[in-house]
Scaffold this active site. Sequence first.
Site, PDB file in Angstrom:
ATOM      1  N   HIS A  83      10.740  -4.745   6.729  1.00  0.00           N
ATOM      2  CA  HIS A  83      11.825  -3.985   6.103  1.00  0.00           C
ATOM      3  C   HIS A  83      12.349  -2.903   7.036  1.00  0.00           C
ATOM      4  O   HIS A  83      11.673  -2.467   7.975  1.00  0.00           O
ATOM      5  CB  HIS A  83      11.347  -3.361   4.793  1.00  0.00           C
ATOM      6  CG  HIS A  83      10.226  -2.362   4.977  1.00  0.00           C
ATOM      7  ND1 HIS A  83      10.449  -1.065   5.386  1.00  0.00           N
ATOM      8  CD2 HIS A  83       8.886  -2.485   4.807  1.00  0.00           C
ATOM      9  CE1 HIS A  83       9.296  -0.424   5.463  1.00  0.00           C
ATOM     10  NE2 HIS A  83       8.324  -1.259   5.123  1.00  0.00           N
ATOM     11  N   GLU A 157       2.670  -4.970   0.884  1.00  0.00           N
ATOM     12  CA  GLU A 157       2.020  -4.273   1.987  1.00  0.00           C
ATOM     13  C   GLU A 157       0.532  -4.089   1.695  1.00  0.00           C
ATOM     14  O   GLU A 157       0.073  -4.250   0.556  1.00  0.00           O
ATOM     15  CB  GLU A 157       2.712  -2.918   2.220  1.00  0.00           C
ATOM     16  CG  GLU A 157       2.184  -2.110   3.403  1.00  0.00           C
ATOM     17  CD  GLU A 157       2.222  -2.836   4.749  1.00  0.00           C
ATOM     18  OE1 GLU A 157       1.643  -3.938   4.836  1.00  0.00           O
ATOM     19  OE2 GLU A 157       2.786  -2.279   5.713  1.00  0.00           O
TER      20      GLU A 157
END
Length: 409
Positions: A83, A157
């Site tokens: 990202h 994550e």
Amino acid sequence: MLLSPSFRAYTSPCTRAAKRRSQHSSIPTGVVVSASAQLADAGTINYQWTGSDQFSHLNDRVDAPPLPLPPINSRKRVVLVRHGQSTWNAEGRIQGSSDFSALTAKGVAQAETTRDMLKDDTFDVLYVSPLQRAVQTADIIASGRQLEPVTLPALREIDLYSFQGLLKAEGKARFGDAYSMWQRQAEACSINDHAPVRELWHRASLAWQDILKDQGDEARCALVVAHNAVNQALIGSALGLPARYFRRLLQSNAATSVLDFQPGPSAGSPPRVTLDGLNQSPGRPYMADAGGRQACGRLVITRHAATDADSQGLLLGNRDEPLSGLGNIQAGKVAEFLLDMQVHTIITAPARRCLSTAQLVAQLQVEASRLAAAAAAAGGSSSGSSKPPRVLVVPELRNLDVGILEGQP
């Protein structure tokens, strides 16, 4: 960092804004971590690890070795994207699998640059982490494409439990030796009775079961938008690297990495994996802050530029060929990229194609230094030219000897 001189990721650098730091309320001590963060479009958000979260029911936090890659029947390519910069990235706050940060304006620009870098690539399927910073990035990159995103919770994550929400500078004060272990030997670190890095490596192998599952010829190229740590684990687990390789495969904001998969040698065997590109940044890759880490030195590895035999698809081996016209252009671009750093030493193989590439890099470094010194003198400051880089020829760096196959297609 691996450099491919023809990879188009370097042709559209985005503007790198200065890092911004914000002041935050202190995090109370104790077994449970509390954190506050101001988001641009929200009020104060309190984060607290309470022993479970929205992902606990998945039961994928397992301290176990990674599963083997599933067998495939056709070639596949997987492009991993991290990202863009998030609000907590900019603040220096540990995100983990929490979902309170969103893309900054810089992060949006990075995602847009990556979208432009990938505009000529065709993707058959899009897998995305459920966390909003990854979803926002995926939406930007996939805009204009007929791709329906597939959310994979295994792509979230790394789970960092009570470390989540901490400013990185606060970790040692709050958690002492546990946080020091996280910094020094992350794969051995334990948080809240969890082993986050080893769990992550196992979870990445679960993600591969979905990403590589046989979908026929309809899914030859997959785009995966996720995060720094989990993308490292995807690369590491695919290549058979253990969890101690965590932090050795860093993924910059909005950077891409490319893995190619070929069917294994026998039915039911794991695929053969080739790392085709690693951490191809949307910005200038050699800027001082590009990697987000400070180091006492940096080693840049690059392959020689093109030769005529390369263009014909021939095995070079130790065949001594000069650069082609295209190769001279590529070597010039490599030299241009390296202007973001001062090169002190260039170590090269003895082959002409390698030596010519090294000499072009050295020449441009010298010219840039001369121009910088002239500009400084014109401005009234005293800035002497730096020494030109040394070019060292190392015979041990010669190419693989392929014997009678040399010069063959």
